[in-house]
Design a protein around this motif. Structure first.
Motif, PDB file in Angstrom:
ATOM      1  N   UNK A 174      47.006  40.001  74.537  1.00 25.60           N
ATOM      2  CA  UNK A 174      48.120  39.734  75.449  1.00 25.60           C
ATOM      3  C   UNK A 174      48.007  40.655  76.662  1.00 25.60           C
ATOM      4  N   UNK A 175      47.954  40.065  77.851  1.00 27.13           N
ATOM      5  CA  UNK A 175      47.766  40.831  79.087  1.00 27.13           C
ATOM      6  C   UNK A 175      48.934  40.579  80.029  1.00 27.13           C
ATOM      7  N   UNK A 176      49.885  41.539  80.156  1.00 20.09           N
ATOM      8  CA  UNK A 176      50.946  41.402  81.165  1.00 20.09           C
ATOM      9  C   UNK A 176      50.347  41.503  82.567  1.00 20.09           C
ATOM     10  N   UNK A 177      50.654  40.534  83.408  1.00 21.61           N
ATOM     11  CA  UNK A 177      50.015  40.463  84.720  1.00 21.61           C
ATOM     12  C   UNK A 177      50.352  41.666  85.600  1.00 21.61           C
ATOM     13  N   UNK A 178      51.606  42.151  85.549  1.00 22.44           N
ATOM     14  CA  UNK A 178      51.976  43.297  86.381  1.00 22.44           C
ATOM     15  C   UNK A 178      51.218  44.551  85.971  1.00 22.44           C
ATOM     16  N   UNK A 179      50.964  44.711  84.670  1.00 19.65           N
ATOM     17  CA  UNK A 179      50.185  45.858  84.190  1.00 19.65           C
ATOM     18  C   UNK A 179      48.739  45.721  84.665  1.00 19.65           C
ATOM     19  N   UNK A 180      48.202  44.523  84.624  1.00 22.82           N
ATOM     20  CA  UNK A 180      46.826  44.289  85.058  1.00 22.82           C
ATOM     21  C   UNK A 180      46.664  44.635  86.533  1.00 22.82           C
ATOM     22  N   UNK A 181      47.708  44.324  87.317  1.00 21.71           N
ATOM     23  CA  UNK A 181      47.623  44.565  88.757  1.00 21.71           C
ATOM     24  C   UNK A 181      47.621  46.046  89.101  1.00 21.71           C
ATOM     25  N   UNK A 182      47.927  46.906  88.145  1.00 23.48           N
ATOM     26  CA  UNK A 182      47.829  48.350  88.394  1.00 23.48           C
ATOM     27  C   UNK A 182      46.384  48.781  88.592  1.00 23.48           C
ATOM     28  N   UNK A 183      45.454  48.025  88.021  1.00 25.06           N
ATOM     29  CA  UNK A 183      44.046  48.404  88.084  1.00 25.06           C
ATOM     30  C   UNK A 183      43.254  47.545  89.054  1.00 25.06           C
ATOM     31  N   UNK A 184      43.750  46.336  89.345  1.00 25.01           N
ATOM     32  CA  UNK A 184      43.054  45.415  90.250  1.00 25.01           C
ATOM     33  C   UNK A 184      44.057  44.811  91.212  1.00 25.01           C
TER      34      UNK A 184
END
Length: 797
Positions: free
Chosen positions: A2-12
């Motif tokens: 499960x990948x929360x999009x807002x968390x992913x955007x912290x790195x990319x």
């Protein structure tokens, strides 16, 4: 994953304006399969943070209370039946006019005469899984930490987010983390990857003064890193951390446990925190368990270990099952003041086998089973120490204990660009090919007609040139690869083998007979042989033991398909299916000797099973005869003495003298074992024998030109003479003139002598060349009578 999009955007830095469908499509086309998309907070409006300032009993209802709730700009009177509310609690408040997931709209109403201007919300009513929130909030109102009053609940709880569920292949252990998926996103969208900055603030005391680590089984644990944190304060973790854990499918516990889980989700390295004061001798020993050792894990279950399992131990006893679960004896509690954080690499195969033996899987084991990069361990333990210090949960001691005897280094793979293009049917430029690979973190050096690729240790799935070709293909885009034929390719037509065609024909006939196909495991329980009452010396009991069974119920390879069919019929009968008819085409495994020295004989079998009102032995016999007739096979049915079947209601099938199967009604004792209160008929047929003897060539002959002569024949024979044997003798004695033999009567009783029976046949005689006269028929008829008398002691009735 499960990948929360807002968390992913912290790195990319993914474009904010890009639609989630476009994001998902790009991930999918690059080989990262998306299983599901969940839009959080969908349907929620006008739900805010409130604080309960007063609670009083409802004057007309014992199970209701009246709460006065402060939502910053007004005080709302709300009636609720929740039992977990209290004065001072921060809760989600749906005001009048608010909407909730599922189209629920909140209206002003009166409950037992008291006005209610809104609703206090549970986690489930906000679309949050109640199993992931604190115990005090389950089954009641969602109790929140202190938050600004009147704040929109979607902003407060991070519900303005999208969670993407990725289905990852087993070889991509590097993607079992947010950073791993961010690395993929950076490559797919050609963006820079921002790795989380790790900077640990330490106190002067050294870790070596507090703990020691020894690896006694370095073949199962190549690296073990530990840090020590003192002055621990156990509290709930910050809300931002809890929100990310919940979105990723994990339940917050406390600040220390949450940090270890957070780092596991972020970097992909499982961690474990021990209460160091409970570790005897403050010494960690990574060793194999001793046979008969026990450990009580944090799920409060005692588990027996054996010498194949790896454990984390102190100087006296195991304190954790390596890579799977910690022990209750060193669990973090509210009284914990000093912890040791473990970040280790364990052998994936050993973790998988141990997990299977114990019937215990965890988020940690699912990652270790895939194989982890040993060089990730140090970053992970430092990241955990950093977060613990930043949230004020403890003080980090100086230094780490790092036992790493054989460091793993990056390796090189030579890639030929012309070979890549040849395999993919593309014309990708060498420099662009190298750029695609470098987006994934691979280092490329172009040397004439070769790209020398240095593979980082986190990509353990990239070992040979073909692996790199796949990476080029998925990043270039499968949709960008044109459809082409292979060079020097000769087209060929795929055809089914004779056996495959015969299996298809078998399925067609079984379906036409009203049977449904079932599929069962080739594995069986040893108890199955007792269930069908096999004798102790029955060769079918010599079954192959499986070295790594799923459990005792699936621990041997089947030697007969009858138990599998009985399981299917029993399940249907106990589900109130009044009539069932099923078949299965499968294999049985017959070893020549045990223990195995060579592969067993695999025999293709057809299993049939029926039950229901009106079903009898002749139904299953008719199905078998229909099938064998379609194969142009004339079979003989002889009484069977098989303990699985009802005495006198079973028959063995012979084809040209070779046993090909058995059918019949199962023994009442077997029916009782399988909890079946109806008569059940089963059978199994050796398809290898059938396929070998079948004649599928269709032949035709003209309609007869000359008339037939019919004679009836009734003979008295002993009871033990089979009708099929009599038919065979008649056919042999009659020769070419016998066109058809039909049994029409079997009689026992006066005036037939005791121990004998009368068997009557209708015989049809016909010549292909002329019209038969009585004398010719009489001669053949007398010859038949003589043959029956000679072979069976038969006499005319």
């Amino acid at each position: 994953m499960l990948v929360p999009l807002n968390w992913l955007k912290e790195y990319v830095d993914i474009d904010e304006n890009m639609d989630v469908k476009d994001i998902v499509e790009k991930f999918t086309m690059s080989g990262s399969k998306v299983e599901n998309i969940e839009v959080l907070g969908q349907g929620i409006s006008d739900v805010v943070i409130g604080r309960i300032v007063e609670i009083k009993k409802h004057p007309a209802a014992d199970k209701l209370v009246i709460c006065l709730v402060d939502v910053k700009d007004e005080l709302l009177q709300i009636v609720t039946g929740a039992t977990n509310v209290y004065v001072g609690a921060y809760v989600p408040v749906a005001k009048v006019g608010a909407t909730l997931p599922g189209g629920v709209k909140i209206r002003k109403q009166k409950l037992r005469g008291e006005e209610s201007l809104g609703m206090l919300c549970s986690a489930e009513e906000l679309g949050i899984d109640e199993q992931l929130v604190s115990a005090e909030s389950r089954g009641g109102i969602y109790i929140l930490p202190e938050l600004p009053l009147g704040m929109d609940v979607k902003q407060a709880l991070g519900l303005n987010d999208i969670v993407i569920d990725f289905e990852l292949t087993h070889n991509r252990s590097d993607c079992m983390s947010m950073v791993g998926m961010a690395r993929e996103a950076a490559a797919v969208f050609n963006k820079k990857l921002d790795y989380p900055a790790i900077d640990v603030k330490e106190v002067e005391e050294k870790v070596e003064d507090y703990a020691d680590v020894e690896i006694a089984a370095d073949d199962l644990c190549p690296r073990y890193v530990a840090r020590v944190v003192k002055n621990i304060k156990i509290t709930p973790s910050p809300l931002w951390m809890q929100q990310r854990l919940i979105k990723a499918g994990m339940r917050p516990v406390n600040n220390i446990v949450d940090v270890t889980n957070y780092v596991m989700l972020e970097l992909g390295q499982p961690l474990h925190a021990f209460d160091l004061d409970k570790v005897k001798g403050r010494r960690i020993i990574v060793r194999r368990a001793q046979k008969g050792e026990f450990i009580e894990t944090i799920d409060h279950r005692t588990r027996e270990l054996d010498e194949t399992m790896l454990v984390i131990a102190d100087i006296e006893r195991p304190v954790a099952i390596a890579g799977i679960m910690g022990g209750l004896n060193t669990e973090i509690t509210d009284e914990t003041t000093t912890i040791l954080i473990e970040s280790a690499t364990f052998n994936g195969s050993n973790v998988r086998l141990t997990s299977r033996k114990l019937g215990l899987r965890s988020e940690a084991s699912s990652r270790f089973e895939r194989g982890l990069d040993p060089n990730l361990a140090l970053d992970a333990v430092n990241r955990a120490a950093q977060l613990i210090e930043e949230i004020g949960a403890g003080e980090v001691l100086k230094g780490t204990i790092d036992v790493y005897k054989k460091p793993v280094k990056p390796w090189r793979v030579a890639v030929r660009p012309h070979r890549v293009n040849s395999l993919l049917g593309t014309e990708i430029d060498t420099a662009y090919m190298a750029d695609l690979l470098e987006r994934l973190g691979l280092k490329c050096l172009i040397k004439e007609d070769t790209i020398e690729v240095e593979v980082p240790t986190f990509r353990q799935d990239l070992r040979i040139e073909a692996d790199i070709v796949e990476e080029v293909a998925r990043l270039y885009g499968y949709d960008n690869i044109q459809e082409t034929l292979l060079d020097n390719c000769k087209a060929s037509v795929g055809l089914k083998t004779y056996e495959q065609k015969m299996e298809d024909m078998t399925r067609d006939i079984m379906g036409a007979c009203g049977l449904n196909e079932v599929v069962t495991y080739s594995f069986e329980s040893p108890k199955a042989f007792d269930n069908i009452l096999l004798r102790e010396d029955d060769p079918r009991r010599k079954a192959i033991q499986i070295a790594n069974p799923l459990g005792e119920e699936y621990s041997v390879m089947r030697t007969t398909m009858i138990p599998s069919m009985l399981d299917v019929l029993s399940l249907n009968l106990n589900r109130r299916v009044e009539r069932a008819a099923a078949y299965e085409i499968g294999r049985v495994y017959l070893p020549e000797e045990l223990p195995l020295k060579k592969l067993p004989v695999e025999v293709r079998m057809l299993s049939i099973g029926i039950y229901g009102d009106g079903a009898d032995f002749y139904d299953i016999k008719g199905i078998v005869e229909t099938y064998l007739n379609a194969c142009s096979i004339k079979a003989q049915f002889k009484p069977a003495a098989d303990p699985t079947f009802h005495p006198g209601r079973a028959a063995e099938i012979f084809i040209e003298g070779k046993r090909a199967g058995v059918i019949g009604e199962i023994h009442p004792d077997v029916a009782e074992i399988y909890n079946m209160n109806k008569r059940v008929y089963v059978g199994e047929i050796n398809l290898d024998v059938v396929f070998k003897k079948a004649n599928m060539v269709k032949t035709y002959r003209p309609l007869p030109k000359f008339p037939a002569v019919t004679r009836d024949l009734a003979v008295i024979v002993p009871d033990d003479v089979a009708v099929g044997d009599l038919e065979g003798a008649i056919e042999r004695a009659g020769g070419e003139l016998i066109e058809r033999i039909k049994l029409f009567d079997v009689y026992k009783g006066d005036p037939v002598p005791e121990g004998h029976k009368s068997v009557a046949f209708s015989l049809i005689f016909r010549s292909k060349e002329k019209t038969l006269v009585d004398q010719e028929v009489n001669e053949v008829f007398d010859k038949i009578v003589q043959e029956l008398n000679k072979g069976f002691g038969a006499r005319l009735r």
